[in-house]
Design a protein around this motif. Sequence first.
Motif, PDB file in Angstrom:
ATOM      1  N   MET A  23       0.718  -1.374   0.137  1.00  0.00           N
ATOM      2  CA  MET A  23       0.093   0.002  -0.057  1.00  0.00           C
ATOM      3  C   MET A  23       0.826   1.226   0.154  1.00  0.00           C
ATOM      4  O   MET A  23       0.340   2.204  -0.766  1.00  0.00           O
ATOM      5  CB  MET A  23      -0.957  -0.063   1.342  1.00  0.00           C
ATOM      6  CG  MET A  23      -1.939  -1.152   1.260  1.00  0.00           C
ATOM      7  SD  MET A  23      -3.198  -1.167   0.100  1.00  0.00           S
ATOM      8  CE  MET A  23      -2.486  -2.465  -0.835  1.00  0.00           C
ATOM      9  N   ILE A  26       2.229   1.616  -3.394  1.00  0.00           N
ATOM     10  CA  ILE A  26       1.341   2.336  -4.351  1.00  0.00           C
ATOM     11  C   ILE A  26       1.519   3.792  -4.082  1.00  0.00           C
ATOM     12  O   ILE A  26       1.447   4.695  -5.186  1.00  0.00           O
ATOM     13  CB  ILE A  26       0.376   1.828  -4.183  1.00  0.00           C
ATOM     14  CG1 ILE A  26       0.078   0.200  -4.635  1.00  0.00           C
ATOM     15  CG2 ILE A  26      -0.829   2.466  -4.957  1.00  0.00           C
ATOM     16  CD1 ILE A  26      -1.021  -0.542  -4.402  1.00  0.00           C
ATOM     17  N   CYS A  69      -5.449  -3.731  -2.701  1.00  0.00           N
ATOM     18  CA  CYS A  69      -4.572  -3.166  -3.720  1.00  0.00           C
ATOM     19  C   CYS A  69      -5.310  -2.248  -4.858  1.00  0.00           C
ATOM     20  O   CYS A  69      -5.252  -1.003  -4.936  1.00  0.00           O
ATOM     21  CB  CYS A  69      -3.526  -4.035  -4.389  1.00  0.00           C
ATOM     22  SG  CYS A  69      -2.399  -4.916  -3.350  1.00  0.00           S
ATOM     23  N   VAL A  82      -0.815  -6.770 -10.278  1.00  0.00           N
ATOM     24  CA  VAL A  82      -0.641  -7.486  -8.897  1.00  0.00           C
ATOM     25  C   VAL A  82      -0.588  -8.791  -9.036  1.00  0.00           C
ATOM     26  O   VAL A  82      -1.411  -9.253  -9.776  1.00  0.00           O
ATOM     27  CB  VAL A  82      -1.651  -6.753  -7.674  1.00  0.00           C
ATOM     28  CG1 VAL A  82      -3.081  -7.220  -8.008  1.00  0.00           C
ATOM     29  CG2 VAL A  82      -1.343  -7.622  -6.442  1.00  0.00           C
TER      30      VAL A  82
END
Length: 256
Positions: A23, A26, A69, A82
Amino acid sequence: MIVHAVQLDIDATSRSRTLQRAMKAIDAAADLDPSPDLIALPAFGNALAALGGKPANYERAPGMVTASCGLRGRSWGVFLAVGLAEKSDGKKPHLTGMLLDRDADIRVLQRMTTLTSKAFKKAFEAGAQQLRVGKCLLGQFALLVGDDVLSEACWEAAVSGGAQFVIGASCWPEDAGDDVEATVSKHAGAFGVPCVLADCTTTDDAAKPKLVGRSLIVDASGSVLAAAPPHQATGLQAEIALPEPKTILQETIGDE
C-alpha cells in the motif's frame, strides 16, 4: 506511457505487514511527478510460503490482496498490476497476476502456464488457460507471470495476439537460475515490445527461501531503462513508447 515497477520486500513473519508495504509503495509511486499511468506490483500474497513449502491459507483471486490494492489504485486513478499465490483445485497454488483498471475492475486474470524453474515447479500448479491479451485505455497488453516472463513461446503468443507491451510479475528465489535481465531484454528486442517487470525481494536474513529481486523496465529495442539493485525495496519508473497496435481486441474482464 509512464510505468512504475515496485520491488517489494516481503516480510516472512507477517502477511499483513507485507500488504501494508505494498500500500505504501502504491502511494509513493502515485505521488511522484510525473505520476505513472501503470504501477506494477510483484507476485506476493503468500508466495514466499508457497516457495518455502509451508502450509498457508491461499486466497482465491480476486480476494483480499486484489481488493486492497485495487482500492488504493482506484483512489489514485492509476492502472495496477498485482500478483499472488492463488488457491487452486490441486494440492499447490497457482501463481496468478491481474491487471486492474482505474475503477479497480479486473481487465485480465492470468495464471502462470509454463513452469521451467525447479523452485516454481515444486511450489505452484500450472494454469490451464491460454495466454490472453487484453485491451485498456493504455493499449493492448499481455500479463506474464513467473516463468512465463522468460518464455519465448509466451512472448510470441503475446505479440501474435496483438500485445503492445508486456507486464511481468514474479517472485524468483536466489537459485532460479536464469539471467532475467538478459532474457527479458532479448525477448523485448526480438519482438519489439517493451516490458515492465516487478519482482519480490527479502531483506530479512531469516526468510527462506531468499528472494533476490530482479525488477526492471525494458524498452522495445531491448535496452534496459531501469533495473533494481538486488535485496533492496525500491521503485523504478520510466517512460516507454508503444509500437503501433497490430489488431483491435475486445476488452477483457474477469476470468471468463
